[in-house]
Scaffold this motif. Structure first.
Motif, PDB file in Angstrom:
ATOM      1  N   UNK A  47      20.961 -20.744  21.475  1.00 10.91           N
ATOM      2  CA  UNK A  47      22.044 -22.766  22.183  1.00 10.91           C
ATOM      3  C   UNK A  47      21.161 -23.299  23.643  1.00 10.91           C
ATOM      4  N   UNK A  48      20.295 -22.754  23.615  1.00  4.96           N
ATOM      5  CA  UNK A  48      19.293 -23.404  24.079  1.00  4.96           C
ATOM      6  C   UNK A  48      18.806 -25.223  23.842  1.00  4.96           C
ATOM      7  N   UNK A  49      18.994 -25.018  22.254  1.00  2.00           N
ATOM      8  CA  UNK A  49      18.740 -25.965  21.508  1.00  2.00           C
ATOM      9  C   UNK A  49      19.367 -26.842  21.801  1.00  2.00           C
ATOM     10  N   UNK A  50      20.955 -27.072  21.823  1.00  2.00           N
ATOM     11  CA  UNK A  50      21.881 -27.949  22.198  1.00  2.00           C
ATOM     12  C   UNK A  50      20.936 -28.349  23.526  1.00  2.00           C
ATOM     13  N   UNK A  51      21.522 -29.200  23.947  1.00  4.42           N
ATOM     14  CA  UNK A  51      21.065 -30.217  26.016  1.00  4.42           C
ATOM     15  C   UNK A  51      22.104 -30.461  25.774  1.00  4.42           C
ATOM     16  N   UNK A  52      23.050 -30.462  26.967  1.00  2.00           N
ATOM     17  CA  UNK A  52      24.285 -30.628  27.406  1.00  2.00           C
ATOM     18  C   UNK A  52      24.441 -31.201  28.573  1.00  2.00           C
ATOM     19  N   UNK A  53      25.839 -32.092  28.951  1.00  2.00           N
ATOM     20  CA  UNK A  53      25.754 -32.489  30.716  1.00  2.00           C
ATOM     21  C   UNK A  53      26.107 -31.056  30.944  1.00  2.00           C
ATOM     22  N   UNK A  67      17.490 -30.167  19.793  1.00  2.00           N
ATOM     23  CA  UNK A  67      15.982 -29.101  19.954  1.00  2.00           C
ATOM     24  C   UNK A  67      15.758 -28.662  17.965  1.00  2.00           C
ATOM     25  N   UNK A  68      14.828 -29.348  17.376  1.00  2.00           N
ATOM     26  CA  UNK A  68      14.707 -28.327  16.265  1.00  2.00           C
ATOM     27  C   UNK A  68      14.658 -26.825  16.781  1.00  2.00           C
ATOM     28  N   UNK A  69      16.105 -25.818  16.145  1.00  2.00           N
ATOM     29  CA  UNK A  69      15.890 -24.907  15.971  1.00  2.00           C
ATOM     30  C   UNK A  69      14.564 -23.800  15.448  1.00  2.00           C
ATOM     31  N   UNK A  88      10.882 -23.033  25.173  1.00  2.00           N
ATOM     32  CA  UNK A  88       9.362 -24.913  24.759  1.00  2.00           C
ATOM     33  C   UNK A  88       9.107 -23.904  23.655  1.00  2.00           C
ATOM     34  N   UNK A  89       7.847 -24.334  22.982  1.00  2.00           N
ATOM     35  CA  UNK A  89       7.765 -24.789  21.704  1.00  2.00           C
ATOM     36  C   UNK A  89       8.584 -25.261  20.102  1.00  2.00           C
ATOM     37  N   UNK A  90       9.418 -25.719  20.966  1.00  3.18           N
ATOM     38  CA  UNK A  90      10.479 -26.421  19.602  1.00  3.18           C
ATOM     39  C   UNK A  90      10.289 -27.997  19.800  1.00  3.18           C
ATOM     40  N   UNK A  91      10.495 -28.311  18.940  1.00  2.00           N
ATOM     41  CA  UNK A  91      10.888 -30.393  18.326  1.00  2.00           C
ATOM     42  C   UNK A  91      11.615 -30.714  19.435  1.00  2.00           C
ATOM     43  N   UNK A  92      11.842 -32.154  19.213  1.00  2.00           N
ATOM     44  CA  UNK A  92      13.179 -32.336  19.843  1.00  2.00           C
ATOM     45  C   UNK A  92      13.088 -33.064  18.780  1.00  2.00           C
ATOM     46  N   UNK A 108       8.871 -34.824  19.589  1.00  3.81           N
ATOM     47  CA  UNK A 108       8.124 -34.519  20.564  1.00  3.81           C
ATOM     48  C   UNK A 108       7.834 -33.144  20.758  1.00  3.81           C
ATOM     49  N   UNK A 109       6.894 -32.339  21.363  1.00  6.13           N
ATOM     50  CA  UNK A 109       7.079 -31.122  20.993  1.00  6.13           C
ATOM     51  C   UNK A 109       7.274 -30.468  22.730  1.00  6.13           C
ATOM     52  N   UNK A 110       8.555 -30.033  22.635  1.00  5.64           N
ATOM     53  CA  UNK A 110       9.404 -29.898  24.377  1.00  5.64           C
ATOM     54  C   UNK A 110       8.945 -28.231  25.472  1.00  5.64           C
ATOM     55  N   UNK A 111       8.145 -28.391  26.104  1.00  5.43           N
ATOM     56  CA  UNK A 111       7.408 -27.303  27.009  1.00  5.43           C
ATOM     57  C   UNK A 111       8.666 -26.390  27.898  1.00  5.43           C
ATOM     58  N   UNK A 112       8.764 -25.685  28.198  1.00  2.00           N
ATOM     59  CA  UNK A 112      10.063 -25.205  28.863  1.00  2.00           C
ATOM     60  C   UNK A 112      10.045 -25.611  30.397  1.00  2.00           C
ATOM     61  N   UNK A 113      10.982 -25.883  30.677  1.00  3.10           N
ATOM     62  CA  UNK A 113      11.447 -26.684  32.012  1.00  3.10           C
ATOM     63  C   UNK A 113      11.027 -28.372  31.879  1.00  3.10           C
ATOM     64  N   UNK A 114      10.159 -29.368  31.176  1.00  2.00           N
ATOM     65  CA  UNK A 114      10.180 -30.192  31.251  1.00  2.00           C
ATOM     66  C   UNK A 114      11.329 -30.858  31.334  1.00  2.00           C
ATOM     67  N   UNK A 115      11.087 -32.048  31.846  1.00  2.34           N
ATOM     68  CA  UNK A 115      12.283 -33.105  32.555  1.00  2.34           C
ATOM     69  C   UNK A 115      12.633 -33.909  31.511  1.00  2.34           C
ATOM     70  N   UNK A 116      13.345 -34.077  31.237  1.00  3.18           N
ATOM     71  CA  UNK A 116      14.257 -34.804  29.745  1.00  3.18           C
ATOM     72  C   UNK A 116      15.600 -36.071  30.347  1.00  3.18           C
ATOM     73  N   UNK A 117      16.090 -36.127  31.179  1.00  4.57           N
ATOM     74  CA  UNK A 117      17.159 -36.735  32.133  1.00  4.57           C
ATOM     75  C   UNK A 117      17.354 -36.766  33.223  1.00  4.57           C
ATOM     76  N   UNK A 118      18.482 -37.494  33.775  1.00  5.28           N
ATOM     77  CA  UNK A 118      17.916 -37.582  34.975  1.00  5.28           C
ATOM     78  C   UNK A 118      19.603 -38.188  35.315  1.00  5.28           C
TER      79      UNK A 118
END
Length: 368
Positions: free
Chosen positions: A183-189, A107-109, A83-87, A204-214
């Motif tokens: 590495x968590x700034x790179x969200x992969x399938x 995510x922004x590093x 969390x605490x990083x921007x998309x 948007x400012x992303x929080x830990x565990x926030x849902x981004x995709x399904x």
């Protein structure tokens, strides 16, 4: 006294009247018989020209019907690990097909790269100190048993070596943690599939565990059929299912799993059916389907030969030039034919179509 005879004109007039009355009587008696004779000889006219069809015996699949909804086989929720990083960037959208490991968003590093550099520097420092402590410990070990060093000094040197090695391990762990956070700034399938939903918003400012995709895993769909509890025992894994989704072409599937429990409210159990991939299929569609249980003989007729009247089914059997309304019990339906379970025998001739215009006992002309 003299008798006076009637005159000749008077006699002729009376005779003419007598003849006219006699002729009228003859016409009155013979007229009705003459008029009725042609009608009696003409006979009743056929009410309708019909075409006959014979009840046929054939082998039909034995099925169990059910309804249910189409759903994703497995739906994976993809969220942010930190969390605490921007998309900073989105790479995919709803409906896109993705491969395992494909980049979905970034995510922004921020300061994570700086933190990693500091951790690596700390690791180098700890490793240098550890090498020095190890060399000192090795020299001290050679002096054990002599009077050159006291036992306390030897113990301190060995303890300093162990502490230096521990600091190296801690510094190495911090480096690995910072590498993982970066590495968590790179969200992969996590798997192949189709993006079902995208809740991420760039910037948007992303929080830990926030849902981004399904993600719909592997693009697989299944039909979740609701089957009455007593019928579940007739179903097993691998059985063929013919499905007719609402607004989509018919498809086939196979039973994957039968639910071990029954809903206490509906008294139905769920049956999970794997479906073949199709462009027209969508999760959420309502569908009707038939489980193929086997085959059995069936006596069939075209559906046009069966009349539904007052809640019952009837056919019109052809008996010479007459039709007889016969009550039957119908069963399975296949394409344009219907099964006759009772009330009719194989080979019986019935009216093929237009049965709504007939009544019991009507005279018909059978079309050759």
């Amino acid at each position: 006294m003299k008798t006076r005879l009637p005159s000749l004109p008077t006699v002729l007039t009376a005779a003419a009247l007598t003849l006219a009355l006699a002729a009228a009587c003859v016409l009155a008696l013979s007229g009705p018989a003459t008029a009725q004779a042609p009608a009696a000889s003409a006979g009743p006219k056929p009410a309708l020209t019909v075409k006959q069809v014979l009840a046929q015996s054939s082998t039909w699949p034995q099925t169990l019907s059910a309804t249910g909804s189409i759903a994703a086989w497995q739906e994976v929720i993809i969220g942010a690990e930190i969390g605490g990083q921007r998309l900073a960037e989105l790479k995919v959208d709803v409906g896109d097909r993705v491969k395992k490991g494909q980049l979905l968003a970034r995510l922004s590093p921020g300061t994570l790269e700086t933190d990693l550099a500091a951790s690596k520097a700390a690791l180098l420092e700890a490793e240098a100190s550890a090498r020095e402590a190890r060399q000192t410990a090795e020299r001290v070990k050679t002096l054990q048993g002599s009077d050159a060093l006291s036992p306390q000094a030897i113990d301190q040197a060995l303890a300093a070596d162990a502490a230096a090695q521990a600091r190296v391990a801690a510094a190495r762990a911090r480096v690995q943690a910072d590498q993982l956070r970066l590495a968590y700034t790179q969200i992969t399938a996590p798997d192949d599939g189709v993006v079902n939903a995208r809740l991420a918003t760039p910037g948007a400012l992303v929080q830990p565990g926030q849902e981004l995709f399904r993600l719909q895993r592997q693009g697989r769909l299944e039909w979740r059929a609701e089957v009455p509890g007593p019928e579940l025992a007739r179903l097993k894994a691998g059985q063929l299912v013919r499905l007719a989704p609402s607004g989509a072409p018919a498809v086939e599937g196979r039973v994957r799993r039968v639910s071990p429990q029954i809903d206490t409210q509906t008294r139905n159990g769920l049956v999970y059916v794997d479906l073949k991939a199709g462009e027209a299929l969508r999760a959420g569609l309502f569908a009707r389907g038939d489980f193929v249980l086997g085959e059995s003989p069936a006596l069939t007729l075209p559906q046009t030969a069966v009349l539904l009247r007052d809640g019952f089914s009837y056919v019109f059997r052809i008996d010479g030039s007459k039709v007889r309304q016969t009550k039957v019990q119908v069963g399975r339906r296949e394409a344009d034919r219907v099964e006759i379970r009772s009330g009719l025998s194989a080979g019986a001739a019935v009216v093929e179509s237009g049965v709504g215009f007939l009544a019991d006992g009507d005279t018909v002309q059978v079309q050759k």
